[in-house]
Each structure stands twice: as structure tokens, then as C-alpha cells.
Design a protein around this motif. Sequence first.
Motif, PDB file in Angstrom:
ATOM      1  N   VAL A  69       1.228  -0.894  -0.063  1.00  0.00           N
ATOM      2  CA  VAL A  69      -0.275  -0.027  -0.432  1.00  0.00           C
ATOM      3  C   VAL A  69       0.684   1.574   0.064  1.00  0.00           C
ATOM      4  O   VAL A  69       2.266   0.692   0.314  1.00  0.00           O
ATOM      5  N   HIS A  70       0.481   2.283  -1.099  1.00  0.00           N
ATOM      6  CA  HIS A  70       0.947   3.418  -0.544  1.00  0.00           C
ATOM      7  C   HIS A  70       0.406   4.752   0.620  1.00  0.00           C
ATOM      8  O   HIS A  70      -0.633   4.360   0.845  1.00  0.00           O
ATOM      9  N   VAL A  71       1.745   4.996   1.595  1.00  0.00           N
ATOM     10  CA  VAL A  71       0.780   6.121   2.461  1.00  0.00           C
ATOM     11  C   VAL A  71       1.716   6.962   2.280  1.00  0.00           C
ATOM     12  O   VAL A  71       2.507   7.282   1.598  1.00  0.00           O
ATOM     13  N   GLN A  72       0.969   7.964   2.821  1.00  0.00           N
ATOM     14  CA  GLN A  72       1.129   9.701   3.586  1.00  0.00           C
ATOM     15  C   GLN A  72       2.583   9.379   4.465  1.00  0.00           C
ATOM     16  O   GLN A  72       1.951   8.887   5.519  1.00  0.00           O
ATOM     17  N   ASN A  73       2.828  10.715   4.245  1.00  0.00           N
ATOM     18  CA  ASN A  73       3.988  11.035   5.392  1.00  0.00           C
ATOM     19  C   ASN A  73       5.038  10.894   5.704  1.00  0.00           C
ATOM     20  O   ASN A  73       5.376  11.274   6.222  1.00  0.00           O
ATOM     21  N   LEU A  74       5.574   9.634   4.705  1.00  0.00           N
ATOM     22  CA  LEU A  74       6.977   8.894   4.395  1.00  0.00           C
ATOM     23  C   LEU A  74       7.757   9.308   4.366  1.00  0.00           C
ATOM     24  O   LEU A  74       7.649   9.730   3.391  1.00  0.00           O
ATOM     25  N   LYS A  75       8.736  10.020   4.850  1.00  0.00           N
ATOM     26  CA  LYS A  75       9.608  11.078   4.926  1.00  0.00           C
ATOM     27  C   LYS A  75      11.026  10.539   5.043  1.00  0.00           C
ATOM     28  O   LYS A  75      12.332  11.262   3.856  1.00  0.00           O
ATOM     29  N   CYS A  76      11.761   9.810   6.616  1.00  0.00           N
ATOM     30  CA  CYS A  76      12.536   9.152   6.247  1.00  0.00           C
ATOM     31  C   CYS A  76      13.486   7.305   6.883  1.00  0.00           C
ATOM     32  O   CYS A  76      11.941   7.412   7.005  1.00  0.00           O
ATOM     33  N   SER A  77      14.268   7.377   7.574  1.00  0.00           N
ATOM     34  CA  SER A  77      14.476   6.023   8.148  1.00  0.00           C
ATOM     35  C   SER A  77      13.711   6.171   8.823  1.00  0.00           C
ATOM     36  O   SER A  77      13.554   4.646  10.045  1.00  0.00           O
ATOM     37  N   GLY A  78      13.891   7.355   9.965  1.00  0.00           N
ATOM     38  CA  GLY A  78      12.580   7.759  11.199  1.00  0.00           C
ATOM     39  C   GLY A  78      11.466   6.470  10.367  1.00  0.00           C
ATOM     40  O   GLY A  78      10.650   5.484  12.075  1.00  0.00           O
ATOM     41  N   CYS A  79      10.475   6.932   9.938  1.00  0.00           N
ATOM     42  CA  CYS A  79       9.373   6.594   9.667  1.00  0.00           C
ATOM     43  C   CYS A  79       9.677   5.373   9.590  1.00  0.00           C
ATOM     44  O   CYS A  79       8.679   4.501   9.876  1.00  0.00           O
ATOM     45  N   GLU A  80      10.546   4.707   8.377  1.00  0.00           N
ATOM     46  CA  GLU A  80      10.279   3.519   8.180  1.00  0.00           C
ATOM     47  C   GLU A  80      10.451   2.307   9.492  1.00  0.00           C
ATOM     48  O   GLU A  80       9.656   1.885   9.611  1.00  0.00           O
ATOM     49  N   ASN A  81      11.410   3.087  10.510  1.00  0.00           N
ATOM     50  CA  ASN A  81      11.441   1.928  12.000  1.00  0.00           C
ATOM     51  C   ASN A  81      10.485   2.067  12.333  1.00  0.00           C
ATOM     52  O   ASN A  81      10.050   0.804  13.353  1.00  0.00           O
ATOM     53  N   THR A  82       9.379   3.397  12.036  1.00  0.00           N
ATOM     54  CA  THR A  82       8.380   3.471  13.589  1.00  0.00           C
ATOM     55  C   THR A  82       7.385   2.286  12.994  1.00  0.00           C
ATOM     56  O   THR A  82       6.671   1.339  13.325  1.00  0.00           O
ATOM     57  N   ILE A  83       6.933   2.902  11.094  1.00  0.00           N
ATOM     58  CA  ILE A  83       5.996   1.270  11.017  1.00  0.00           C
ATOM     59  C   ILE A  83       6.446   0.116  10.508  1.00  0.00           C
ATOM     60  O   ILE A  83       5.838  -0.829  11.257  1.00  0.00           O
ATOM     61  N   VAL A  84       7.619   0.499  10.667  1.00  0.00           N
ATOM     62  CA  VAL A  84       7.860  -1.616  10.816  1.00  0.00           C
ATOM     63  C   VAL A  84       7.585  -2.023  12.240  1.00  0.00           C
ATOM     64  O   VAL A  84       7.110  -3.107  12.730  1.00  0.00           O
ATOM     65  N   ASN A  85       9.031  -1.148  13.090  1.00  0.00           N
ATOM     66  CA  ASN A  85       8.509  -2.045  14.574  1.00  0.00           C
ATOM     67  C   ASN A  85       6.630  -1.931  14.933  1.00  0.00           C
ATOM     68  O   ASN A  85       6.489  -2.595  15.694  1.00  0.00           O
ATOM     69  N   ARG A  86       6.426  -1.094  14.755  1.00  0.00           N
ATOM     70  CA  ARG A  86       4.431  -1.225  14.892  1.00  0.00           C
ATOM     71  C   ARG A  86       3.616  -1.772  14.293  1.00  0.00           C
ATOM     72  O   ARG A  86       2.749  -3.228  15.424  1.00  0.00           O
ATOM     73  N   LEU A  87       4.076  -2.548  12.752  1.00  0.00           N
ATOM     74  CA  LEU A  87       3.260  -3.550  12.337  1.00  0.00           C
ATOM     75  C   LEU A  87       3.894  -4.721  12.866  1.00  0.00           C
ATOM     76  O   LEU A  87       2.557  -5.557  12.602  1.00  0.00           O
ATOM     77  N   THR A  88       4.665  -4.852  13.256  1.00  0.00           N
ATOM     78  CA  THR A  88       5.403  -6.476  13.393  1.00  0.00           C
ATOM     79  C   THR A  88       5.061  -6.795  15.238  1.00  0.00           C
ATOM     80  O   THR A  88       5.001  -7.604  15.135  1.00  0.00           O
ATOM     81  N   GLU A  89       4.359  -5.535  15.428  1.00  0.00           N
ATOM     82  CA  GLU A  89       3.791  -5.745  16.499  1.00  0.00           C
ATOM     83  C   GLU A  89       2.722  -6.535  17.073  1.00  0.00           C
ATOM     84  O   GLU A  89       2.166  -7.105  17.881  1.00  0.00           O
ATOM     85  N   LEU A  90       1.801  -6.859  15.525  1.00  0.00           N
ATOM     86  CA  LEU A  90       0.821  -6.766  15.268  1.00  0.00           C
ATOM     87  C   LEU A  90       0.546  -8.273  15.057  1.00  0.00           C
ATOM     88  O   LEU A  90       1.413  -9.302  14.406  1.00  0.00           O
ATOM     89  N   LYS A  91      -0.333  -8.735  15.589  1.00  0.00           N
ATOM     90  CA  LYS A  91      -1.117 -10.239  14.876  1.00  0.00           C
ATOM     91  C   LYS A  91      -0.848 -10.468  13.645  1.00  0.00           C
ATOM     92  O   LYS A  91      -1.730  -9.778  13.737  1.00  0.00           O
ATOM     93  N   ASN A  92      -0.676 -12.007  13.473  1.00  0.00           N
ATOM     94  CA  ASN A  92      -0.819 -12.215  12.375  1.00  0.00           C
ATOM     95  C   ASN A  92      -0.503 -11.067  10.543  1.00  0.00           C
ATOM     96  O   ASN A  92      -0.426 -11.113   9.773  1.00  0.00           O
ATOM     97  N   ILE A  93       0.700 -10.057  11.742  1.00  0.00           N
ATOM     98  CA  ILE A  93       1.073  -9.740  10.295  1.00  0.00           C
ATOM     99  C   ILE A  93       3.046  -9.472  10.287  1.00  0.00           C
ATOM    100  O   ILE A  93       3.433  -9.538  11.436  1.00  0.00           O
ATOM    101  N   PHE A  94       3.960  -9.634   9.263  1.00  0.00           N
ATOM    102  CA  PHE A  94       4.993 -10.400   9.038  1.00  0.00           C
ATOM    103  C   PHE A  94       5.288  -9.775   7.592  1.00  0.00           C
ATOM    104  O   PHE A  94       4.857  -9.491   7.159  1.00  0.00           O
ATOM    105  N   ASP A  95       6.854  -9.738   8.198  1.00  0.00           N
ATOM    106  CA  ASP A  95       7.254  -9.800   6.782  1.00  0.00           C
ATOM    107  C   ASP A  95       7.485  -8.457   5.692  1.00  0.00           C
ATOM    108  O   ASP A  95       7.050  -7.674   5.199  1.00  0.00           O
ATOM    109  N   VAL A  96       7.558  -7.505   7.106  1.00  0.00           N
ATOM    110  CA  VAL A  96       6.734  -5.436   6.437  1.00  0.00           C
ATOM    111  C   VAL A  96       8.687  -5.487   5.983  1.00  0.00           C
ATOM    112  O   VAL A  96       9.849  -5.190   6.564  1.00  0.00           O
ATOM    113  N   GLU A  97       7.545  -4.605   5.127  1.00  0.00           N
ATOM    114  CA  GLU A  97       9.073  -3.941   4.425  1.00  0.00           C
ATOM    115  C   GLU A  97       8.375  -2.783   3.785  1.00  0.00           C
ATOM    116  O   GLU A  97       7.164  -2.243   3.710  1.00  0.00           O
ATOM    117  N   VAL A  98       9.091  -1.255   4.120  1.00  0.00           N
ATOM    118  CA  VAL A  98       8.773  -0.183   3.292  1.00  0.00           C
ATOM    119  C   VAL A  98      10.052   0.627   2.551  1.00  0.00           C
ATOM    120  O   VAL A  98      11.487   0.222   2.931  1.00  0.00           O
TER     121      VAL A  98
END
Length: 89
Positions: free
Chosen positions: A5-34
Motif C-alpha cells: 500500500v502507498h502511505v502518506q507522510n513517509l519521509k525518512c528512515s525514522g518513519c520507516e523504523n516506526t512503521i516496521v516496529n509498530r506493524l510487526t507488533e501486530l498479530k498475523n502481520i509479518f515480513d514488513v517492508e518499507v
Amino acid sequence: MRISVHVQNLKCSGCENTIVNRLTELKNIFDVEVNQEEQSVAFDYHTNHDFETAKHVLSRIGYPIVGKENKLKTKAQSYNSCAISKIKK
């Protein structure tokens, strides 16, 4: 299932880390790539409910899917999420 999916407000590696960390905390969500250049997030999920949960989390942390409302509050949340991620490094 895998989706990208295309997302808004994605600007830097900090954003990338936040997204990966938060999504991988979710049950049944895995192999997150930004992909910063394409401003996209790809991940595997099991059910439509899992996908909806991931979309909700993305929006809540400031990275709504393209086409969704992107209010000033959401943009500010993305800056906050990004800054926190950079500080935690």
C-alpha cells in the motif's frame, strides 16, 4: 496474503523504523517492508481483519494510506512517531 500500500507522510528512515516496529507488533502481520522512494509499505497478513487492523495502526501513527484523509493532526503524529524512532536508535 501479501499486499503493498502507498502511505502518506513517509519521509525518512525514522518513519520507516516506526512503521516496521509498530506493524510487526501486530498479530498475523509479518515480513514488513518499507520503500521510502515509492512511499509504500508491504506486508503479509492472514485475514481481512488483520489488514484492516494494520491500516488503522498506520493511520493512528501518522501514515494513512493514500486516498484517506490526512489532517494536520495526522501529519503531526507522523513527525512525532518519526522523532521518537530516531531518539530510540
